[in-house]
Motif scaffolding. Structure first.
Motif, PDB file in Angstrom:
ATOM      1  N   ALA A   6       0.845  -1.186   0.000  1.00  0.00           N
ATOM      2  CA  ALA A   6       0.000   0.000   0.000  1.00  0.00           C
ATOM      3  C   ALA A   6       0.883   1.239   0.000  1.00  0.00           C
ATOM      4  CB  ALA A   6      -0.904   0.013   1.228  1.00  0.00           C
ATOM      5  N   THR A   7       0.340   2.319  -0.536  1.00  0.00           N
ATOM      6  CA  THR A   7       1.059   3.580  -0.507  1.00  0.00           C
ATOM      7  C   THR A   7       0.061   4.719  -0.577  1.00  0.00           C
ATOM      8  OG1 THR A   7       2.685   4.956  -1.609  1.00  0.00           O
ATOM      9  CG2 THR A   7       1.360   3.559  -3.013  1.00  0.00           C
ATOM     10  N   ASP A   8       0.413   5.824   0.061  1.00  0.00           N
ATOM     11  CA  ASP A   8      -0.415   7.020  -0.063  1.00  0.00           C
ATOM     12  C   ASP A   8       0.287   8.071  -0.905  1.00  0.00           C
ATOM     13  OD1 ASP A   8      -2.541   6.084   1.499  1.00  0.00           O
ATOM     14  OD2 ASP A   8      -1.323   6.381   3.294  1.00  0.00           O
ATOM     15  N   ALA A   9       1.449   7.688  -1.454  1.00  0.00           N
ATOM     16  CA  ALA A   9       2.228   8.653  -2.232  1.00  0.00           C
ATOM     17  C   ALA A   9       1.512   8.976  -3.544  1.00  0.00           C
ATOM     18  CB  ALA A   9       3.609   8.080  -2.510  1.00  0.00           C
ATOM     19  N   SER A  10       2.076   9.959  -4.225  1.00  0.00           N
ATOM     20  CA  SER A  10       1.418  10.443  -5.435  1.00  0.00           C
ATOM     21  C   SER A  10       1.523   9.439  -6.570  1.00  0.00           C
ATOM     22  CB  SER A  10       2.071  11.757  -5.862  1.00  0.00           C
ATOM     23  OG  SER A  10       1.752  12.025  -7.202  1.00  0.00           O
ATOM     24  N   TYR A  11       0.383   9.140  -7.153  1.00  0.00           N
ATOM     25  CA  TYR A  11       0.295   8.227  -8.286  1.00  0.00           C
ATOM     26  C   TYR A  11       1.041   8.832  -9.472  1.00  0.00           C
ATOM     27  CZ  TYR A  11      -2.217   5.438 -11.847  1.00  0.00           C
ATOM     28  OH  TYR A  11      -2.561   4.624 -12.884  1.00  0.00           O
ATOM     29  N   LYS A  12       0.823  10.142  -9.631  1.00  0.00           N
ATOM     30  CA  LYS A  12       1.413  10.843 -10.754  1.00  0.00           C
ATOM     31  C   LYS A  12       2.932  10.860 -10.653  1.00  0.00           C
ATOM     32  CE  LYS A  12       0.859  15.393 -12.837  1.00  0.00           C
ATOM     33  NZ  LYS A  12       0.124  16.648 -12.642  1.00  0.00           N
TER      34      LYS A  12
END
Lengths: 336, 565
Positions: free
Chosen positions: A95-101
């Protein structure tokens, strides 16, 4: 290819790999079941965000096809996707909350996991709304295809993205959990695609379909790319460049014949135009995490508000892979 | 009497074990050769799983590399073992671990009993085989091949080339006539014994040791020396494709295999559970004596190879994107282009569709929009009438129109006013029939009420475009059927060219045109051309129009001049 160009491509590939390695710190392991992966297993790699309702059918579809293990990256879902995936016996989850872009639309995460777990395996990299179809997929498991490719030394298998849509307004019929999305979105465009060759990466660039027809008719050059190479026998030196549209080294993109013959190819049925689309479009516009300033989503919201029917009287209704083969969207090649 | 099977195995040993068990329990002795590279544990598992059968034995193991002598050595060892241990085996059949018996052993035995002294081995002289890999046939026997073809292809090729230039040639032992064929044979005990006990065997073996792919030639050549009767075909159904790889059978080939009446098929996908379950099940039907009949399977595989090599003409897709002039059919079927006809005739499309069994479009490449037949906004395959989408890739648009409407001929109008991007493409396409009335683009200008200077400018532009197009149509690269008339010639006698075009589009209808399309009035056109000249623009494409007076009015009943009434 000059030596200079070859070297530049090599640098590009190395840069992608370093970038993927750097971005690994953004990934948090939620559930690691990778130790059950056997040597000859076929793996699926997926990035998702809030796709809980689609997951049961997605997993069933690929399990029946013969995919042995799924590797998911969850990008900040809040609809229970994580809990659902954690319970699946053949799923490993990060999981990650970092930017997809800023992770190049998730590809940095994928490249890292592919290199780490996919090396030596046949790897299918898809989105939760993409459903892989290959020749004889109704009678032969995906292993038959990968074994066949192994005997010929083929490393990559192309599958064009085929946009599927319902008849009538897209949000008219709601999608229920577990339902086959192509019970609703069963129509597609059979023959309005344009192809050109990308000299840099040697891949074919395919555009067209309902999205070009409805949203980009005055700027066809901006219509989304439909060419994909989702199935690759992964090696630690490989990297996807832009989504699964192209990979490096360039040999992986040369999946087509240039002397008149046909190579084997498949399709990725794209269940994008399915309810709840309008809500999703609104959310994605707010997040601004998509390719080219989310211009695709802007075009959707502009057009869908006025006219939301992609169907026309020449739309084809999906039956099976043989139909796609006859229409010339995919090919058996010399596989019989 | 019985038949003995030799099995050459290297992968999917559990399947080989299943097949060996099937043969052994049917009373046929089996000798298994397992590649030395197979792991000792796997080998032990295999021997253990078959230990209860006393007519299954294992021969000395060799490391078998493709295309090398080791395969022959392994089959020699296994054959010797078979002959020695099973004196009742009067036919010996060489199979592989991925073979599957399609018919019971009794049927094969009955079949062989009918042909008691016959050797079933494909054996053809080198001048008659067309399937050799890498173009090497006779040279397999006369050159040396120290480098592996699979691992060191470049060295292999270079060394072959060197030997060719130097003119090197090995001596073939006297008495041998090189033959080749499928490596899966079924020989009689007599022939096999003769080959293996030949006093000259040492000489032959040391010769074949350096032949390329000796497993396709050793037994095939030597059998010719001793056999009393050779049936030059293999009892094993095994099809190779254009790259020399065997085609694989899957579960969905079940009916095809069943109806082929072949005895053994190769090669079976190891995970084809249904095939193994079906064909290895004990059958209670009475044995039949049918001749093997693999035509259907042959057809399936040769179609697949053709699909891979030739593809579908006129198709451009993700895995078929031919470079220019290698399309093998630029478009999928014949089509017709009419240039200038809509300018000269009123409602030409309507008239044409009455006389030809074809779809007649307007100006598909018109500047504002795509004029599909019937004014439709969308056409087959969801092509839309948007000019921007069309001009984004005009060639793809044209090939899609033709591909999407396979089975129906397409006709469309064109003009120098339209997109010109496809001119080279259509001119070099043998499927195109292009008819041009040169200079007809001037007629709408003649009828227009615009300012004359605007008209003159436009006339100059259109003439330039049409001249460029005619240049293409008159170049040496043209493959299309091109017909060009000047406007004056066409006006003088329109029926004959129209009849020719219509006859060509629908040759079977053979109907005389009864009614001419309505021509637009041309009174004063000659003067109009003169005015253009007077303004400094030189109209070149219309032919000779008299400045004053009228052209000869044409008669619709004017017949074909070569017809005697």
């Amino acid at each position: 290819m000059s030596i200079r160009q070859t070297y530049r491509m090599r640098l590009h590939r190395k840069r992608l790999l370093i970038r993927a390695f750097r971005k690994r710190s953004e990934l948090r392991c939620i559930m690691d079941r990778t130790q059950v992966i056997k040597k000859s297993d076929i793996l699926a790699f997926v990035t998702l965000r809030n796709e809980r309702v689609r997951l049961p059918f997605f997993l069933r579809y690929y399990r029946e096809m013969g995919v042995h293990h799924f590797i998911f990256v969850d990008n900040g879902s809040d609809d229970g996707s994580v809990d659902y995936l954690k319970r699946q016996p053949d799923v490993s989850l990060w999981a990650t909350d970092a930017s997809y872009k800023r992770a190049r639309f998730g590809m940095d995460w994928m490249n890292h996991l592919l290199r780490r777990y996919g090396t030596g395996h046949w790897c299918l990299t898809v989105d939760p709304d993409e459903f892989f179809v290959y020749p004889f997929c109704d009678t032969r498991p995906i292993e038959a295809l990968t074994d066949w490719m192994d005997t010929y030394g083929i490393r990559a298998f192309p599958a064009m993205l085929l946009d599927m849509y319902p008849k009538g307004p897209i949000d008219a019929e709601p999608y229920h959990e577990g339902q086959n999305p192509f019970d609703i979105a069963c129509w597609f465009d059979s023959g309005n695609y344009v192809i050109s060759k990308n000299p840099q990466f040697q891949n074919l660039w395919i555009q067209g379909g309902p999205r070009a027809r409805n949203f980009f008719s005055d700027a066809p050059g901006k219509a989304p790319s439909l060419n994909k190479v989702p199935l690759i026998r992964w090696d630690r030196s490989y990297a996807y460049v832009s989504s699964t549209h192209m990979a490096l080294p360039r040999g992986l993109n040369m999946v087509y014949d240039e002397w008149g013959g046909e190579r084997a190819s498949g399709c990725l049925l794209h269940a994008k135009f399915l309810s709840p689309l309008s809500a999703k479009v609104a959310e994605e516009l707010k997040r601004k995490q998509h390719f080219a300033g989310s211009r695709e989503y802007r075009a959707y919201s502009d057009t869908l508000s006025q006219q939301s029917d992609l169907w026309c009287k020449w739309s084809e209704k999906y039956i099976n892979w043989r139909q796609l083969e006859i229409l010339g969207l995919m090919s058996k090649g010399n596989w019989a | 009497m019985s038949i003995g099977f030799i099995m050459m195995c290297h992968t999917a040993l559990h399947r080989a074990a299943q097949v060996a068990r099937y043969w052994a329990t049917s009373g046929a002795p089996v000798v298994i050769h397992v590649d030395k590279r197979v792991h000792a544990d796997d080998y032990a598992d295999l021997t253990a799983s078959l230990s209860d059968l006393d007519n299954v034995s294992f021969s000395a193991r060799f490391t078998c590399e493709w295309g090398t002598w080791s395969l022959v050595a392994a089959s020699q060892a296994a054959a010797e073992m078979m002959l020695e241990k099973h004196p009742d085996a009067n036919h010996v059949c060489l199979t592989s671990g991925s073979c599957l018996p399609l018919r019971p052993v009794e049927e094969l035995q009955a079949y062989l009993a009918q042909h008691p002294w016959t050797d079933f081995i494909e054996s053809v002289t080198t001048s008659e085989v067309g399937w050799t890999q890498g173009g090497l046939d006779m040279e397999r026997f006369t050159l040396r091949f120290p480098f592996s073809w699979r691992k060191h292809r470049k060295l292999f090729d270079k060394y072959v080339r060197l030997q060719r230039t130097v003119g090197f040639s090995r001596r073939i032992p006297p008495g041998l006539i090189p033959h080749m064929g499928s490596q899966w044979w079924c020989l009689t005990r007599q022939t096999l014994t003769a080959i293996l006990e030949e006093p000259e065997r040492k000489v032959y073996d040391s010769y074949f040791r350096k032949v390329w792919i000796p497993d396709e030639s050793y037994f095939q050549t030597l059998a010719r020396l001793y056999s009393t009767k050779i049936e030059s075909r293999s009892l094993t159904l095994s099809k190779f494709d254009f790259q020399g790889k065997p085609h694989t059978f899957y579960d969905d080939h079940l009916q095809l295999l069943r109806r082929s009446d072949c005895f053994i098929a190769r090669k079976i996908w190891p995970k084809a559970d249904r095939l193994y379950a079906t064909f290895l099940r004990a059958r209670d039907t009475a044995p039949t004596i049918a001749e093997p009949n693999p035509q259907k399977i042959d057809r399936l595989f040769s179609k697949a190879v053709a699909r891979r090599n030739k593809g579908r003409p006129g198709l451009y897709m993700q895995s078929r994107f031919p470079v220019r002039d290698h399309e093998n059919g630029k478009t999928s079927s014949p089509f017709s282009i009419f240039q200038g006809f809509t300018d000269l005739f009123e409602n030409f499309e309507g008239w044409l569709s009455k006389y030809v069994g074809a779809r007649v479009h307007g100006h598909l490449f018109g500047p504002e929009r795509v004029a599909f037949s019937g004014g439709e906004a969308v056409f087959n395959g969801c092509l839309t009438d948007s000019a921007a989408l069309r001009d984004y890739d005009a060639r793809a648009f044209l090939t899609s129109v033709i591909w999407n409407s396979r089975g129906e001929r397409q006709c469309f109008m064109s003009s120098p006013r339209d997109t010109q991007d496809i001119n080279w493409f259509t001119a070099t396409d043998p499927n195109a029939q292009i008819s041009v009335i040169s200079g007809a683009w001037a007629i709408p200008l003649f009828n227009s009420s615009d300012n004359f200077s605007v008209i003159r400018k436009e006339a100059a532009r259109l003439q330039k475009l049409e001249l460029a197009h005619l240049d293409i149509l008159q170049s040496m690269y043209v493959k299309a059927r091109v017909r060009i008339w000047s406007l004056a010639d066409f006006v003088e006698n329109p029926m004959e060219p129209l009849q020719t075009i219509v006859d060509e589009i629908s040759p079977r209808s053979a109907r005389r045109l009864t009614e001419a399309p309505q021509m637009v009035p041309l009174e004063g056109f000659g003067q109009f051309l003169q005015n253009l000249k007077n303004q400094g623009m030189q109209p070149q494409l219309m032919g000779d129009f008299p400045t004053t007076g009228e052209l000869k009015p044409y008669s619709s009943r004017r017949g074909r001049p070569y017809l005697v009434k």
